[in-house]
Design an enzyme around this catalytic site. Structure first.
Site, PDB file in Angstrom:
ATOM      1  CB  CYS A 292      17.659  21.787  38.830  1.00 28.62           C
ATOM      2  SG  CYS A 292      17.764  22.661  40.491  1.00 28.62           S
TER       3      CYS A 292
ATOM      4  CB  CYS B  23      21.152  25.626  40.204  1.00 34.72           C
ATOM      5  SG  CYS B  23      21.060  24.133  41.392  1.00 34.72           S
TER       6      CYS B  23
ATOM      7  CG  ASP C  64      17.217  44.166  -1.128  1.00 36.12           C
ATOM      8  OD1 ASP C  64      16.333  45.110  -1.608  1.00 36.12           O
ATOM      9  OD2 ASP C  64      18.330  43.744  -1.490  1.00 36.12           O
TER      10      ASP C  64
ATOM     11  CG  ASP D 239      22.167  41.536  -0.665  1.00 37.27           C
ATOM     12  OD1 ASP D 239      21.426  42.670  -0.828  1.00 37.27           O
ATOM     13  OD2 ASP D 239      23.232  41.410  -1.510  1.00 37.27           O
TER      14      ASP D 239
ATOM     15  CG  ASP E 183      19.018  45.278   2.084  1.00 36.54           C
ATOM     16  OD1 ASP E 183      17.778  45.872   1.802  1.00 36.54           O
ATOM     17  OD2 ASP E 183      19.481  44.431   1.651  1.00 36.54           O
TER      18      ASP E 183
END
Length: 766
Positions: free
Chosen positions: A21, A24, A427, A650, A654
């Site tokens: 649970c 724990c 971009d 990409d 960037d």
């Protein structure tokens, strides 16, 4: 000494057995944090694992690992190897059902008389038989609860096991006391069935949870299954098989039709069609020819090909994907920290409520056995299993379905934040466009008024190609490719230097040249004999959507313009639809470009963005170093109102902007050249170069956060309603145990509905 003076953060994953649970989770985290040198410990109930960060300088790594595992064991749990379960084949559907089956077999005779009473049948097993049936369930099958409860008490904490152990032990002890104190031959109602059935129900619930957890980790298992065990290495003595762990960078491996590629590499012989669907979500095969990249885990569809290895082991794209998904599933979402705070005080509060229930009923005149049974019901129904599972199982299901569709979510915070995104900044080059510009014009100043059909001046092309021959920039590649197509030869340049965001300096045939953007030429104070004609031609090309650069030569210390060059790119298939889809959802879209305003606005118009001069949809002439600042400005909003911004890019340039955004999305191509720096900086990676994946990622985030909120809402409602009902006597322990098990299962089932996620508008086939 260097490691001590300059400690480096290190991390370790540990599998943890025995957690039941949310309480724990808190106890294990506290135990790990008490180890000297540990900076952070994050425990995940759904994955049954912990991720620990510490400084290497604190302890040697082997000793630190031993200390951490010992801390887990001292807290009452079993340290395990987390990847063992993933590497192994999934267990059968009935794995671990033995204790549940024994519990059902021993409890059923105790339950049948209760059911028979509904039909007017009054059957009652003799007390001795009830005792003999219930006691093995209580102390053999339920022994795990006593062990875990004892460890919790030793650590001055509470958990589900403590509540179950206390509640069922009280019911069993009450039944024994009533049996022994009853007059000979008297019929007395005992509660052995309550204790036995509660333990059996809890065991059944945990077994069903384990089955459901295996479904949430199916994405990880599927990725692990993509790794072949052996590779066909081609050497001087022919072809021979070796274990995948023995393949080296530079080796040549053969891949036959129908086999999976075992490593990342470049095709050096043959051509084929490759199925990358498990990596990118793209259902159609992708053509691979000489010189093109292939990725380990993809399926070779046609003929035999030879691949030169350039990445093995942990450096392969597949290994990185597995690591990213594991990281996201092991991490905690910010909302989970609130749950952890509640869980820390939940069990002690429940114990107080149960004690209050016992005293209230007893002091109000009820029999002690009645008061105790009501207190037992409170203990049983309040077990915080569902509370600990509500968030992590939704995170696991969300990241799993995202990975299946080619979206790798690397951290839970990005997944949780993405649903709040109100601005998406793209971009331009390589993200909204194909990123493969072509040289469409190269004009010397002397020919600016000449025939427009002769757009390429071959006299300047060798100089431009020489300057750009060592660059990987898309514009440089376009120049070199065109020179090769024209059969133009060029001299080797010297002293070549790239000026970030500006252009290139270098010497060709002992003459200094500069090739770059028009603003840079102004900075260099480059002179032009016919400025009016130059500017008119540049503006004309820009208005047509071209990116315009210029070539200059240094003569007697003064830069002289020689000509201009123009490049054109094409929008990606689906880019316009992606922007329209985001705008339909009320999300503002912005295109960020380093191009001049004319070229940027022309492309924006083709993409469906507002290209008017006063539009806020286009941000042009942005240097790579300034992209992060523009993202921060977007986050500040138009009137200072804080906005949640996603950045999609990409390239390496960037990366700062991706890191500055609330949610960074790196667009990669598994089969091509991907920017690892951008992928590391972003919280999400889109494994296909399809802009429509952006809206898909945002939708998965919305669905996942909705599931988290639903789970937490119903968990709190369940406890808010169940505990008072049990305290007021409307629920007996058996019903409470059933409700407790069902609450955990409902959380798991609700989260698993995410696996059925599909785009509202399926992506069309390319």
């Amino acid at each position: 000494m260097n490691s001590l003076n300059n400690p480096v953060p290190s991390s370790l994953d540990i599998g943890i057995g025995g957690m039941t649970c949310a309480s724990c989770v808190g106890r294990v985290e506290k135990a790990l944090m008490r180890v000297a040198g540990v900076q952070e410990a994050s425990v995940n109930l759904a994955t049954e694992s912990a991720r620990i960060h510490w400084l290497d300088g604190a302890q040697p790594r082997p000793q630190m690992e031993a200390l951490l595992r010992r801390a887990v064991r001292n807290a009452g749990y079993e340290p395990r190897e987390p990847e063992a379960a993933m590497d192994a084949k999934p267990p059968s559907l009935w794995a671990g059902f033995g204790p549940v089956a024994w519990g059902l077999a021993l409890s059923m005779p105790l339950v049948v008389p209760m059911v028979a009473e509904v039909w007017g049948r009054h059957w009652m097993l003799a007390p001795v038989w009830q005792f003999l049936l219930a006691t093995p369930v209580q102390f053999v099958l339920g022994w795990r609860f006593y062990v875990a409860a004892w460890h919790a008490v030793k650590n001055r904490a509470g958990n589900m096991d403590l509540l179950v152990a206390l509640g069922t032990s009280a019911g069993w002890a009450l039944s024994v006391g009533l049996w022994w104190s009853a007059a000979p031959g008297a019929m007395v109602h005992l509660y052995f069935e309550s204790s036995a059935v509660v333990i059996t129900l809890v065991l059944l619930g945990k077994w069903l949870e384990a089955r459901a957890k295996r479904q949430t980790t199916s994405a990880i298992r599927a990725l692990h299954a993509l790794r072949p065990e052996r590779a066909h290495v081609v050497g001087a003595q022919g072809e021979f098989d070796v274990p995948i762990a023995e393949v080296l960078v530079g080796d040549v491996v053969a891949v036959k039709a129908g086999e999976r590629f075992s490593v990342d590499g470049v095709v050096c012989e043959g051509q084929t069609q490759v199925d990358e669907s498990m990596l990118t979500g793209e259902s159609l095969p992708v053509s691979k020819a000489l010189g093109e990249r292939v990725t380990g885990g993809a399926i070779n569809g046609e003929g035999r090909v030879l691949v030169r290895v350039d990445a093995v082991g942990a450096q392969t794209m597949l290994s990185q994907m597995i690591r990213w998904v594991e990281d996201a599933q092991a991490a905690k979402a910010p909302i989970q920290r609130l749950v952890d705070q509640v869980s820390a005080v939940f069990v002690p509060v429940v114990l107080v409520i149960a004690l209050g229930t016992l005293l209230a009923w007893w002091l109000s005149g009820s029999a002690f056995e009645v008061a105790l049974i009501h207190a037992v019901a409170v203990l049983v129904i309040a077990c915080p299993c569902a509370l600990g599972l509500a968030t992590p199982v939704a995170i696991m299901a969300g990241t799993g379905v995202a990975a299946k569709h080619g979206i790798l979510i690397k951290d839970a915070q990005a997944l949780e934040l993405a649903h709040q995104v109100s601005v998406v900044a793209f971009d331009k080059t390589g993200t909204l466009t194909l990123g493969k510009p072509q040289l469409i014009a190269l004009k010397a100043l002397s020919t600016l008024h000449g025939d427009r059909s002769a757009l390429i001046d071959l006299a300047l092309l060798p100089v431009c190609a020489a300057l750009q021959s060592g660059s990987a920039h898309p514009l440089a590649l376009a120049v070199v490719a065109h020179a090769k197509e024209q059969g133009v030869a060029w001299s080797a340049p010297v002293n070549v230097r790239a000026v970030a965001g500006r252009g290139t300096l270098g010497e060709v045939d002992d003459q200094p040249f500069a090739l770059g953007s028009l603003p840079w030429m102004q900075t260099l104070d480059a002179q032009c004999p016919t400025p009016a004609a130059f500017e008119a031609q540049a503006h004309a090309l820009e208005n047509e959507g071209a990116s315009v650069s210029a070539l200059a030569q240094q003569v007697s210390g003064q830069w002289q313009l020689l000509g201009l060059m123009a490049f054109a790119d094409e929008p990606k298939p689906g880019a316009k639809e992606a922007i329209a889809e985001l705008r339909a959802q009320g999300i503002r879209t912005v295109m960020v470009s380093g191009d001049n305003w004319g070229a940027a606005r022309a492309m924006a118009s083709r993409l469906g963005l507002n290209a008017a001069p006063d539009s806020l949809d286009v941000i042009a002439e942005v240097l790579p170093a300034d992209k992060a600042a523009r993202v921060l400005a977007l986050k500040s909003g138009l009137h200072g109102a804080r906005l949640t911004v996603a950045m999609v890019g990409d390239g390496v340039n960037d990366a700062p902007a991706l890191a500055a955004a609330d949610v960074g999305m790196a667009m990669a191509n598994v089969g091509g050249a991907s920017a690892d720096v951008a992928m590391q900086a972003a919280g999400m990676t889109l494994m296909r170069g399809d802009p429509r994946l952006v809206s898909a990622a945002l939708d998965i985030s919305r669905r996942t956060v909705a599931k988290i909120r639903q789970n937490l809402f119903w968990t709190f409602v369940y406890n808010a309603a169940g505990i008072p009902l049990a305290a007021l006597g409307y629920l007996n322990p058996v019903l409470a145990g059933s409700a407790m098990a069902l609450s955990s299962l409902s959380v798991m089932a609700n989260a698993l509905l995410l696996k059925r996620w599909k785009r509202s508008q399926p992506l069309p086939s390319p």
